[in-house]
Write an enzyme that holds these catalytic residues in place. Structure first.
Site: not given
Ligand code: KIV
Length: 260
Positions: A41, A178
């Site tokens: 996204d 992440e």
């Protein structure tokens, strides 16, 4: 082409490589050169010009996944479930089934740790392959007040380990980790049996993922510390377009070679 099982089996034997793609053209260039392609996204930032990923919606993810699959015929493709599309099990199942049915994507990625494990379980119990995403989670950035590096102290490192274990137990075949300190990322990687793919998480994860427009140097506004630019894409493109414009203005293009 990798399968979900071969990705799982790669743990402790080979490093896995993932890259994002949003369209058929670039996906065809990346096809077979990496283990997995992520229709992230992040396309909402780098492709759509928005400031974060939150306004990406299901329709966009389906459109871009179809395009990527047309370009990458021999690579395992993972699609990001967009913000607010998996708020509870019922909503997640409805939306994830839509992506699975309307595209041929191989797996879905959702952001969230322990608190989203029940969503991962609902999808994997219903035959959908799931990649978890923990650590810095861009869909949470607005509510967290920005992009905050994770795993800076023992407590947060333990939180991440608990998140990874919960996602693994819920049935995810792989985890994206992440923006996490290297030591914490190492501990998370060692705590689970499924591969952990790092982005800004140091050297000790089971693989790496980068956003294509960052690693090929097309996205100029901002370069995160963890991004290595393998190409000066923006510079090359701008130079080429300037040369084209100058050739047209001066009458140098088209010459004999390009005329019917
Ligand atoms: O959306 C995306 O590109 C991602 C990567 C940052 C892993 O989730």
């Amino acid at each position: 082409m990798r399968t979900i099982t071969s990705i799982k089996n790669a743990k402790n034997s080979e490093k896995l490589v993932m890259i994002t793609a949003y369209d058929a053209l670039f996906a065809s260039l990346f096809d077979e050169k990496v283990d997995m392609i992520l229709v992230g996204d992040s396309l909402n930032n780098s492709f759509n010009g928005q400031k974060d990923t939150n306004s990406a919606d299901l329709k966009m993810m389906i459109y871009h996944t179809k395009a990527v699959l047309r370009g990458a015929k021999n690579t395992l493709v993972v699609t990001d479930m967009p913000f607010a599309s998996y708020t509870d099990e019922k909503t997640a199942l409805k939306n994830a089934s839509k992506v699975y049915q309307q595209t041929d994507t191989h797996a879905l990625k959702i952001e969230g740790g322990k608190e989203r494990a029940h969503i991962v379980k609902a999808l994997s119990d219903n035959s959908m392959a799931v990649v978890g995403h923990i650590g810095l989670m861009p869909q949470f950035a607005r509510s967290w007040g920005g992009f905050k590096v994770r795993g800076k102290d023992k407590e947060d490192a333990q939180r991440l380990i608990d998140d990874a274990r919960a996602i693994e137990d819920a049935g995810a075949f792989c985890i994206v980790l992440e923006g996490t300190k290297e030591e914490a990322a190492k501990a998370v990687t060692e705590a689970v049996k499924i591969p952990v793919i790092g982005i800004g998480a140091g050297r000790y994860t089971d693989g790496q993922v980068l956003v294509w427009s960052d690693m090929l140097g097309f996205f100029e506004q901002f370069k995160p510390k963890f991004v290595k630019r393998y190409l000066n894409g923006a510079e090359l493109v701008k130079k080429a377009v300037e040369e084209y414009a100058s050739d047209v203005k001066s009458g140098k293009f088209p010459d004999d070679e390009f005329i019917y």
